[in-house]
Design an enzyme around this catalytic site. Structure first.
Site, mmCIF file in Angstrom:
data_model
loop_
_atom_site.group_PDB
_atom_site.id
_atom_site.type_symbol
_atom_site.label_atom_id
_atom_site.label_comp_id
_atom_site.label_asym_id
_atom_site.label_seq_id
_atom_site.Cartn_x
_atom_site.Cartn_y
_atom_site.Cartn_z
ATOM 1 N N LYS A 18 0.723 -1.073 -0.048
ATOM 2 C CA LYS A 18 0.138 -0.012 -0.058
ATOM 3 C C LYS A 18 0.863 1.144 -0.214
ATOM 4 O O LYS A 18 0.400 2.298 -0.538
ATOM 5 C CB LYS A 18 -0.858 -0.116 1.147
ATOM 6 C CG LYS A 18 -1.818 -1.080 1.426
ATOM 7 C CD LYS A 18 -2.803 -0.963 2.182
ATOM 8 C CE LYS A 18 -4.179 -0.010 2.064
ATOM 9 N NZ LYS A 18 -4.849 -0.124 0.959
ATOM 10 N N GLY A 19 1.891 1.303 0.541
ATOM 11 C CA GLY A 19 2.922 2.421 0.922
ATOM 12 C C GLY A 19 3.411 2.705 -0.485
ATOM 13 O O GLY A 19 3.191 4.014 -0.958
ATOM 14 N N ASN B 66 2.188 1.900 -3.650
ATOM 15 C CA ASN B 66 0.946 2.287 -4.347
ATOM 16 C C ASN B 66 0.676 3.682 -4.200
ATOM 17 O O ASN B 66 0.535 4.423 -5.196
ATOM 18 C CB ASN B 66 -0.232 1.354 -4.204
ATOM 19 C CG ASN B 66 0.017 -0.027 -4.281
ATOM 20 O OD1 ASN B 66 0.948 -0.316 -5.129
ATOM 21 N ND2 ASN B 66 -1.135 -0.757 -3.809
ATOM 22 N N ASN C 101 -11.912 3.040 3.647
ATOM 23 C CA ASN C 101 -12.848 2.328 2.682
ATOM 24 C C ASN C 101 -14.078 2.422 3.673
ATOM 25 O O ASN C 101 -14.027 2.488 4.831
ATOM 26 C CB ASN C 101 -12.440 1.506 1.948
ATOM 27 C CG ASN C 101 -12.191 0.128 2.681
ATOM 28 O OD1 ASN C 101 -12.676 -0.078 4.029
ATOM 29 N ND2 ASN C 101 -11.667 -0.880 2.380
ATOM 30 N N GLY D 220 -18.245 5.818 -4.941
ATOM 31 C CA GLY D 220 -17.805 7.118 -5.044
ATOM 32 C C GLY D 220 -16.984 7.335 -3.787
ATOM 33 O O GLY D 220 -16.734 6.144 -3.330
ATOM 34 N N ASP E 248 -5.775 3.210 -2.817
ATOM 35 C CA ASP E 248 -4.325 3.677 -2.819
ATOM 36 C C ASP E 248 -4.141 4.814 -3.808
ATOM 37 O O ASP E 248 -3.586 5.894 -3.603
ATOM 38 C CB ASP E 248 -3.395 2.506 -2.876
ATOM 39 C CG ASP E 248 -3.383 1.878 -1.832
ATOM 40 O OD1 ASP E 248 -3.777 2.152 -0.663
ATOM 41 O OD2 ASP E 248 -2.923 0.819 -1.877
ATOM 42 N N GLY F 30 -3.180 -5.239 -11.978
ATOM 43 C CA GLY F 30 -2.068 -4.901 -11.458
ATOM 44 C C GLY F 30 -2.349 -3.539 -10.530
ATOM 45 O O GLY F 30 -3.335 -2.797 -10.871
#
Ligand code: ATP
Length: 292
Positions: A39-40, A42, A179, A206, A234, A270
């Protein structure tokens, strides 16, 4: 506006198998592929692709050359990434003929950030910088405390979700990016979340921004046919923060840009490699505006 991102760098090792192995069994994989993950990373790639200035702070192991090369190739400076003795963070992913998967994650070097590295990164940050972090590295509570002590603004994406860690810092962070499921978990733990700005994404529906004073702004998702939504959140956060950190008074532009970036990202396979460039996002937004 500089964004200092304390984030994970992962390698996803994906083995395609006819079927899953049984305990004690040895199987040959049909194929093997390696992808950059985390995640970092991304979020850093999304910031850089959106024209933001980002400094990624993290760690890789002795095996980290491939990952660092991929991160640099995606436009993120890697001078803030330490080399440690522990293996680079990775996931071993088995995918069988029915596309069912089994995943083992090893945090590795992502769990080896140290206080001296954090202090040095914060000392080098300009006074107007934002600090960004997720839950895939160690010392998250310390990073938030040190960043606030240094007078910096902090955005936190508490994923993978960990209620205790999120609640420990919620009153200190300037922006919580979650989220819809993470938002529900947070509200279950603490019904009144006012006082902290929230950026809540709702997948294909959204996203909404709820300011510290409770004012809400909704941004619909663009209608597209998704191929792979991994990393959509991300991409949204990185793109949003690149704009919002620069011009906080232009909230709706930041939200619209982020929704466009994520809509393009979900149409490619990806995660980091699917993040669109600023010119691609701008072309998409211009086309949407023409379509009315
Ligand atoms: P992930 O964990 O896969 O990175 P997430 O759960 O953090 O995702 P989502 O809420 O699913 O994040 O998605 C983030 C944003 O991406 C949404 O607010 C939306 O703008 C965009 N998005 C996600 N899915 C779609 C879709 N099917 N079509 C268009 N936009 C999408």
């Amino acid at each position: 506006m500089t964004i200092v991102n304390f984030g994970s760098i992962n390698v996803d090792l994906v083995y395609a198998l006819e079927r899953m192995p049984q305990p004690g069994e040895t199987l040959s994989a049909r194929s093997f592929e390696q992808f950059l993950g985390g995640k970092g990373v991304n979020q850093s790639v999304a910031i850089a692709a959106s024209g933001g200035e980002v400094r990624h702070i993290g760690a890789v192991g002795p095996d980290g050359d491939w990952a660092l090369g991929r991160v640099a190739a995606l436009g993120v400076a890697t001078d803030g990434v330490a080399r440690v003795a522990t293996a680079t963070g990775h996931a071993i992913i088995f995918v069988d003929a029915h596309a069912e998967n089994m995943i083992v994650i090893h945090g590795g070097a992502n769990q080896a950030l140290n206080e001296a590295q954090i202090d040095a990164a914060l000392a080098a940050a300009p006074s107007h910088a934002w600090v960004l972090l997720q839950n895939e590295t160690n010392l998250t509570v310390e990073i938030v405390a040190k960043a606030k002590q240094a007078g910096l603004r902090v955005a936190y994406s508490p994923a993978p979700f960990d209620e205790a860690r999120a609640l420990a810092v919620i009153d200190q962070v300037d922006l919580m990016a979650v989220n819809q499921y993470e938002a529900e978990a947070l509200r279950a733990a603490r019904p009144d979340l006012s006082g902290t700005a929230l950026l809540i994404t709702h997948g294909a529906k959204g996203a909404e921004f709820i300011a510290q004073d409770g004012q809400r702004q909704f941004q619909a998702a663009f209608a597209v046919d998704p191929v792979d939504t991994t990393g959509a959140g991300d991409t949204f956060l990185g793109a949003f923060l690149a704009h919002y950190s620069q011009a906080p008074d232009q909230l709706s532009l930041a939200l619209r840009y982020a929704a466009a970036a994520a809509a393009l990202q979900v149409q490619k396979p990806g995660a980091a490699v699917a993040i669109p460039s600023k010119s691609e996002v701008e072309a998409f937004l211009a086309q949407q505006a023409r379509a009315g």
